[in-house]
Write an enzyme that holds these catalytic residues in place. Structure first.
Site, PDB file in Angstrom:
ATOM      1  N   GLY A 169       2.977  -1.384   4.305  1.00  0.00           N
ATOM      2  CA  GLY A 169       3.025   0.086   4.053  1.00  0.00           C
ATOM      3  C   GLY A 169       4.533   0.591   3.617  1.00  0.00           C
ATOM      4  O   GLY A 169       4.914   0.464   2.542  1.00  0.00           O
ATOM      5  N   GLU A 218      -5.240  -5.229  10.523  1.00  0.00           N
ATOM      6  CA  GLU A 218      -4.210  -3.814  10.881  1.00  0.00           C
ATOM      7  C   GLU A 218      -4.625  -3.323  12.072  1.00  0.00           C
ATOM      8  O   GLU A 218      -5.276  -2.529  12.184  1.00  0.00           O
ATOM      9  CB  GLU A 218      -4.238  -2.941   9.503  1.00  0.00           C
ATOM     10  CG  GLU A 218      -3.767  -3.557   8.174  1.00  0.00           C
ATOM     11  CD  GLU A 218      -3.451  -2.370   7.351  1.00  0.00           C
ATOM     12  OE1 GLU A 218      -2.283  -2.814   6.980  1.00  0.00           O
ATOM     13  OE2 GLU A 218      -4.025  -1.442   7.094  1.00  0.00           O
ATOM     14  N   ASN A 224       0.788  -1.196   0.034  1.00  0.00           N
ATOM     15  CA  ASN A 224      -0.031   0.209  -0.125  1.00  0.00           C
ATOM     16  C   ASN A 224       1.024   1.170   0.044  1.00  0.00           C
ATOM     17  O   ASN A 224       1.538   1.524   1.011  1.00  0.00           O
ATOM     18  CB  ASN A 224      -1.164   0.102   1.332  1.00  0.00           C
ATOM     19  CG  ASN A 224      -1.623   1.281   1.400  1.00  0.00           C
ATOM     20  OD1 ASN A 224      -1.798   2.250   0.485  1.00  0.00           O
ATOM     21  ND2 ASN A 224      -2.366   1.421   2.609  1.00  0.00           N
ATOM     22  N   SER A 230       3.655  -2.475  10.160  1.00  0.00           N
ATOM     23  CA  SER A 230       5.162  -2.736  10.289  1.00  0.00           C
ATOM     24  C   SER A 230       5.772  -4.012   9.849  1.00  0.00           C
ATOM     25  O   SER A 230       6.597  -4.592  10.445  1.00  0.00           O
ATOM     26  CB  SER A 230       5.564  -2.033  11.676  1.00  0.00           C
ATOM     27  OG  SER A 230       4.992  -0.667  11.943  1.00  0.00           O
TER      28      SER A 230
HETATM   29  P1  13P Z   1       3.160  -0.049   7.755  1.00  0.00           P
HETATM   30  O1  13P Z   1       3.613  -1.202   7.130  1.00  0.00           O
HETATM   31  O2  13P Z   1       3.946   1.209   7.161  1.00  0.00           O
HETATM   32  O3  13P Z   1       3.011   0.112   9.201  1.00  0.00           O
HETATM   33  O4  13P Z   1       1.812   0.375   7.155  1.00  0.00           O
HETATM   34  C1  13P Z   1       0.683  -0.617   7.276  1.00  0.00           C
HETATM   35  C2  13P Z   1      -0.537  -0.046   6.471  1.00  0.00           C
HETATM   36  O5  13P Z   1      -1.216   0.685   6.796  1.00  0.00           O
HETATM   37  C3  13P Z   1      -0.727  -0.970   5.070  1.00  0.00           C
HETATM   38  O6  13P Z   1      -1.963  -0.436   4.619  1.00  0.00           O
END
Ligand code: 13P
Length: 256
Positions: free
Chosen positions: A231, A169, A15, A210
């Site tokens: 993310g 999430e 994402n 993360s």
């Molecule tokens: P991170 O991997 O940066 O923590 O983000 C996760 C996320 O929101 C994916 O949609």
């Protein structure tokens, strides 16, 4: 540990949020293998304006493309919105709905997320329906109730097998640099999988928050973790590739 035969590909979905340029797409095209790691499906969910660029840049690669949001309406006077059929026309196969950043930053309700998932399916996309508790919910010990309430209210009741994916999430793990613990992920994924089996249809359940190459092996080995929604680490081709490679190695070793 996984203990059932793995039949579905493990989903590694990036994402990019409100990031990404044509230059970054070019870097991905140069740095990523054209084939996905064994047993994995790779997807990049991108800002809608660069989806056609991504389709061109990654035409030789085994990477599918998705959007990050869609309207619950098919067309009409909704300035600034993008419909599911527009995303399909641009080249998307997937779309994220109900990400916590939209639930909190844009006040999206479960009911809207449900309508968006429905519109996505009608338009020909696979919605990635996001759920997850905030830190206060977890501190109060009501995280499972929150997750399952969101799940029940955000998933269309007529969903069929293969039509959607769920992403768990935990809001407190997103962008924090530290993923949820294996026990926390196992507890949530088992509860989601059991709820789906009892109330709807079994759907793949992704973990997001993360995920990095160095945490992916332990997380991929957890029962009922069917992929990742990534993310920050999905903005770097080496990290995105690393998460897929590590997941693939873990799946080949695990008794699935
Ligand atoms: P991170 O991997 O940066 O923590 O983000 C996760 C996320 O929101 C994916 O949609």
């Amino acid at each position: 540990m996984k203990n059932t035969a793995q039949t579905e590909p493990f989903l590694v979905i990036g994402n990019w949020k409100m990031n990404g340029t044509r230059e970054l797409l070019h870097k991905f095209a140069c740095d990523l293998e054209t084939t996905a790691p064994a047993g994995c499906t790779q997807v990049l969910c991108l800002p809608s304006v660069i989806i056609p660029n991504a389709v061109d840049a990654l035409a030789d690669h085994n990477i599918e493309i998705g959007g990050q949001n869609c309207s619950s309406h098919p067309s009409g006077a909704f300035t600034g919105e993008v419909s599911s059929t527009m995303l399909v026309e641009a080249g998307a196969k997937w779309v994220i709905v109900g990400h916590s950043e939209r639930r909190t930053g844009f006040s999206e309700t479960d009911e809207e997320v449900n309508s968006k998932a429905d519109a996505a399916i009608t338009g020909g996309l696979v919605p990635i329906i996001c759920v997850g508790e905030c830190s206060a919910d977890r501190e109060d010990g009501r995280h499972l109730d929150v997750i399952l309430d969101q799940l029940a209210a955000s998933t269309p009741s007529n969903l069929q097998l293969g039509e959607a994916v769920i992403a768990y999430e935990p809001v407190w793990a997103i962008g924090s640099g530290k993923s949820a613990s294996e026990d926390q992920v196992r507890e949530a994924h088992d509860a989601i999988a059991a709820w789906l089996k009892e109330n709807l249809v079994p759907l793949p359940v992704l973990y997001g928050g993360s995920v990095k190459p160095d945490s992916a092996a332990d997380l991929a080995a957890i029962r009922n973790v069917d992929g990742f929604l990534v993310g920050g680490a999905s903005l770097d081709p080496a990290s995105f590739k690393g998460i897929g490679t590590v997941s693939s190695e873990t799946l080949s070793k695990a008794q699935r």
